[in-house]
Scaffold this active site. Structure first.
Site: not given
Ligand code: GLN
Ligand code: ZN
Length: 754
Positions: A15, A693
């Site tokens: 990553r 959110h």
């Protein structure tokens, strides 16, 4: 040419891109440092492809965030509000992906949507009457030049104009058909640039062709490509599709002057029939998608070779390829040193799939019998752990086992008497903020730095605190806060037999965010009680009902890598029985309300409407019903879904036969509520009253207004009031403030109702 891939993962095996990008966002590294890391990753991918014997290296599949955004940016779809920020190109790109805020400006990100039937998300391009489509970027071309420094044969790729126009959001009366000429010209300009670069193949991804197509959509496609392909080009053009078959437009595809056509033979259930029935032109190359780009099991060579041999295509016109981009699988099995060897030998991630393509090529074209036999031996010994008890339980299931009694209307009366909740009962979706200390406690326990007793003691203190907070805030149905889990699927998988976990098998979900799906390896059953201790502890602290909190079988299945040796339906049924055991255990221990989350039910809805029921809902909905069918009439079953786009499947959702459903409605302007009404939806509903959110705190007045909007359309005895999703990603301060406003708004409404 004989082997190819549609695309490769790009986040880096460790990553690296995620970490570098996040550092760049925090100003910890410079833009040129980020670009350097990205360039190294690209080169590493290309070298890996070359070393694996692939005939071409793939360029154009790398992305700093999302490929669709890359193509949109290349052809000037960047909305004006981002261009007006006057940022450098990469920052302007990130502003579209993540939003932008400084002292003088604040712009929200473009909306994000799930990419076809995957858990990858793309940024939705925006088209207005002012949009001026033209070639403006040059990332694709500079990447090709970079690749050419070390590699001779290049296949470049881009997302095609039809898919862009199909997935875009149109504002102010703009329509796709107004942009056909402009977008064709912009792709023609791309052809011109590519003509100077000397590449072999240009792959144009048109995965939107696997949807059901209308006559006018087909006309748009034909118009686009008739004029685009009239432009001279010194490279070959491959029209690439994936995630299904192209039954509605196959004839047109083979009639157009493409040099190659890429078809998916795995998810494209009709692909082979189409080729056999309609034929395949002798002058075109077939890119046969036979190595699974979505799942992680080794390819069964004999099966694949048999398939390839049926194709009426000469061997110099056949390319062995992946079914979709390898973006959807992790990098490398070899680094997984903790997976049971018996399982590990059956796994193939992206690196291993490159080797498989090479093997298949050797077998198909050079008759390498050795490779074929080694692979066959592997499949003779694919010992998925079998659980005869589970199998027997499934074979004994009867229709009644899927049906709860009495019917919902009657249960509703029983439950109203049982719980005596006020009008507009209030609750939350389950998790409370996962603050640093919560994550630290879990991580220390996982790494054996603290023992079970210390771990539990910490979580109990958290549960106690949040129960007290909810009581004092005035909630009616409480939750324990889910401090013990960070992942709603992984947490259950770890407590079920039949699941395997990886260390580094990350798959990009969006931007720098990844998921690490568990692998369903054997038959599934519950090892032991999972949530009973936390739920009963929470319930012991209060007289108000505490909701038990479970993840449903369809979501567990959809967010895992599934088995391929048994049908999806059987796997889901096994999971359903395991979760049913947990439901009954909770009920036995005095938990009277149980929520079974199906956050990912909508996600795997087949792309073609005609497949919705037969291929999916016909087993997914019964699996959910199986989980809760044996509970007492007075036990209240809730479910939660993280979306409101179930307009078209409302009857199926009602058929889940839950007593209450909460969902995300706040961002869709509550438009779903009209549909619920029109469909005589019977389940009680909690259409989330604010968007969790965002860190923004909704005011009491705002929530009050939303409640009014809901009550204008739904009868008040059917409505619950809750936020629109779990709160674990939020901070505590904003969460508590928002929830207090929610309660104040409900109280205001209740006193009006009297
Ligand atoms: N109960 C889960 C939570 O609150 C639901 C999560 C979700 O819907 N994604 O976190
Ligand atoms: Zn949710």
């Amino acid at each position: 040419m004989t082997t190819s891939i549609i695309g490769f993962p790009r986040i880096g095996a460790d990553r690296e891109l995620k970490r570098a990008t996040e550092k760049y966002w925090k100003n910890e590294i410079t833009q040129s440092e980020l670009i350097k890391i990205a360039d190294e990753l690209k080169e590493k991918n290309w070298q890996k492809q070359a070393d694996s014997g692939l005939d071409f290296v793939s360029v154009g599949d790398f992305s700093f965030f999302d490929n669709l955004l890359d193509t949109a940016t290349l052809i000037n779809l960047t909305p004006k509000r981002y261009a007006d920020l006057n940022l450098n190109p990469l920052d302007e790109y990130f502003a579209q992906a993540r939003g932008f805020q400084n002292e003088t400006s604040s712009v929200k990100a473009l909306p994000m949507k799930k990419w076809f039937n995957t858990n990858y998300h793309y940024l939705v391009p925006e088209i207005t009457p002012e949009t001026n489509i033209q070639l403006v970027g040059d990332q694709l071309f500079t990447d090709i030049e970079k690749a050419q420094r070390h590699h001779q044969k290049i296949k470049a790729s881009i997302i095609g104009p039809y898919t862009i126009l199909k997935l875009a959001r149109y504002l102010d009366d703009a329509q796709a058909t107004d942009f056909i000429t402009a977008i064709t010209e912009s792709y023609a300009a791309i052809f011109d640039r590519l003509n100077e670069l000397n590449i072999d193949w240009f792959q144009i991804d048109e995965s939107a062709l696997v949807f059901d197509l209308t006559e006018s959509e087909k006309a748009v496609f034909n118009k686009l490509y008739q004029s685009l392909l009239a432009n001279t080009h010194n490279f070959k053009v491959n029209l690439q599709t994936y995630f299904g078959d192209v039954r509605d437009i196959y004839q047109e595809l083979i009639d157009l002057p493409f040099d190659g056509i890429g078809l998916d033979f795995l998810e494209g259930t009709k692909t082979l029939d189409l080729i056999k029935q309609v034929g395949f032109p002798t002058d075109k190359t077939l890119f046969a998608g036979v190595v699974n780009g979505k799942n992680i099991w080794r390819n069964q060579y004999q099966k694949t070779i048999d398939l390839l041999r049926q194709l009426p295509v000469s061997s110099d016109k056949l390319v062995i390829s992946t079914s979709c981009s390898l973006l959807h699988v992790p990098y490398d099995v070899d680094v997984e040193d903790e997976i049971d060897g018996r399982l590990k030998q059956h796994l193939a991630f992206a690196y291993q799939k490159l080797a498989e393509l090479h093997d298949l090529n050797e077998i198909f074209f050079n008759c390498d019998q050795n490779k074929l036999q080694t692979n066959a031996a592997l499949f003779e010994n694919i010992n998925h752990p079998i659980d005869t008890k589970v199998r027997k339980r499934i074979s004994n299931l009867k229709a009644d086992d899927y049906q709860r009694t009495p019917e919902r209307a009657e249960r509703e009366q029983i439950q109203k008497a049982e719980f005596k909740l006020p009008d507009l009962p209030t609750t939350t979706i389950g998790s409370f903020p996962q603050t640093k200390d919560v994550r630290k406690n879990r991580s220390e326990f996982k790494h054996h730095e603290i023992g079970q007793a210390t771990y539990d003691k910490f979580n109990q203190a958290k549960i106690k605190r949040i129960i007290e907070w909810q009581e004092q805030a005035g909630f009616d149905v409480l939750v324990h806060g889910e401090y013990e889990r960070n992942d709603m699927v992984g947490y259950f998988g770890e407590n079920l037999s039949g699941f395997a976990f990886t260390k580094k098998a990350w798959v990009q979900s969006y931007g720098t965010r990844g998921v690490k799906p568990p692998i369903i390896w054997g038959d599934v059953s519950r090892k032991h009680a999972i949530t009973v201790a936390a739920s009963t502890y929470a319930q012991s602290l209060t007289d108000k009902p505490v909701k038990g909190m479970l993840t449903g079988p369809v979501t567990i299945f959809n967010w895992s890598f599934p088995r391929e040796d048994i049908p999806a339906e059987e796997s889901v049924t096994q999971i359903a029985l395991a979760i049913q055991d947990e439901v009954l255990d909770l009920e036995k221990h005095g938990i009277k309300i149980i929520q079974i989350d199906e956050a990912a039910l909508r996600e795997k809805l087949p792309l073609r409407r005609s497949d919705w029921y037969r291929e999916y809902l016909d087993w997914a909905i019964p699996a959910f019903k199986l989980v809760h069918s044996p509970v007492a009439p007075s036990t209240q079953i809730h479910t939660h879904m993280c979306y409101s786009e179930f307009k078209d499947i409302i009857p199926a959702i009602d058929n889940m036969d839950a007593d209450v459903i909460s969902f995300e409605a706040s961002r869709s302007d509550l438009s779903i509520i009209d549909e619920l009404k029109a469909n005589h939806f019977e389940t009680e509903v909690g259409p989330g009253v604010y968007d969790i959110h965002s860190p923004r705190i909704p005011s009491q007045a705002e929530i009050y207004q939303i409640i009014n909007n809901i009550l204008a359309k739904l009868p008040e005895n059917k409505v619950w009031i809750n936020p629109d999703c779990g709160l674990k990603t939020r901070g505590e301060a904003e969460t508590f403030a928002s929830l207090e406003n929610l309660i104040a708004a409900v109280n205001q409404k209740r006193s009006e109702l009297g």
